[in-house]
Design an enzyme around this catalytic site. Structure first.
Site, PDB file in Angstrom:
ATOM      1  N   HIS A   6       0.842  -1.200   0.000  1.00 18.96           N
ATOM      2  CA  HIS A   6       0.000   0.000   0.000  1.00 18.96           C
ATOM      3  C   HIS A   6       0.871   1.241   0.000  1.00 18.96           C
ATOM      4  CE1 HIS A   6       0.869  -1.099   4.197  1.00 18.96           C
ATOM      5  NE2 HIS A   6       0.737   0.185   4.493  1.00 18.96           N
ATOM      6  N   HIS A  57       1.085   5.199   1.205  1.00 19.12           N
ATOM      7  CA  HIS A  57       0.537   6.250   2.076  1.00 19.12           C
ATOM      8  C   HIS A  57       0.572   7.587   1.337  1.00 19.12           C
ATOM      9  CE1 HIS A  57       0.778   4.016   5.992  1.00 19.12           C
ATOM     10  NE2 HIS A  57       1.658   3.314   5.300  1.00 19.12           N
TER      11      HIS A  57
END
Ligand SMILES: [Zn+2]
Length: 140
Positions: free
Chosen positions: A100, A102
């Site tokens: 992922h 940020h």
């Protein structure tokens, strides 16, 4: 049932504040925001590391990250800049092993930053740079 918290969010088994979703990815608010507006851009398929993510999907995630960046900048959420942060592996600070990205809104005095090692700030010698360059280049 998956033990991966992001897979469970994607499956609708755990709540999330979703700002964007398409067939390949989802963007939601980080549950422990560094600053207000902190988002996570997450592929819908489970890939532990970014090197596992197919190239086309990496490009898509980056495109969606740009959309999120623009959306934050156009909003009333405090943001004088945006950091993209991707932790790839334990030593890099990755905590959820579903790759992922940020998106962190930044402003002067927000208290967030990178801690640099002692001795940082010296210009490296060319021979050392070239040696590392050669090692990495062989694997490109
Ligand atoms: Zn997952």
């Amino acid at each position: 049932m998956s033990s991966c918290v992001f897979c469970r969010i994607i499956a609708g088994e755990l709540p999330a504040s979703v700002v964007y979703e398409d067939d390949q990815c989802i963007v939601f608010m980080d549950i422990m925001p560094i600053t207000d507006g902190h988002l996570l851009v997450v592929p819908k398929e489970h890939y532990p590391l970014v090197i596992d993510v197919p190239d086309e999907l990496v490009m898509h995630l980056y495109k969606v990250a740009k959309m999120a960046n623009k959306a934050i900048r156009q909003s009333d959420i405090r943001s004088e800049g945006i950091n993209y942060f991707l932790a790839d592996g334990v030593a890099a600070g990755q905590e959820v092993f579903h790759s992922h990205l940020h998106i962190v809104p930044r402003y002067r005095g927000d208290g967030f930053g990178l801690r640099l090692p002692k001795g940082y700030g010296k210009i490296a010698d060319r021979a050392g740079l070239d040696a590392h360059c050669t090692i990495i280049k062989q694997n490109m």
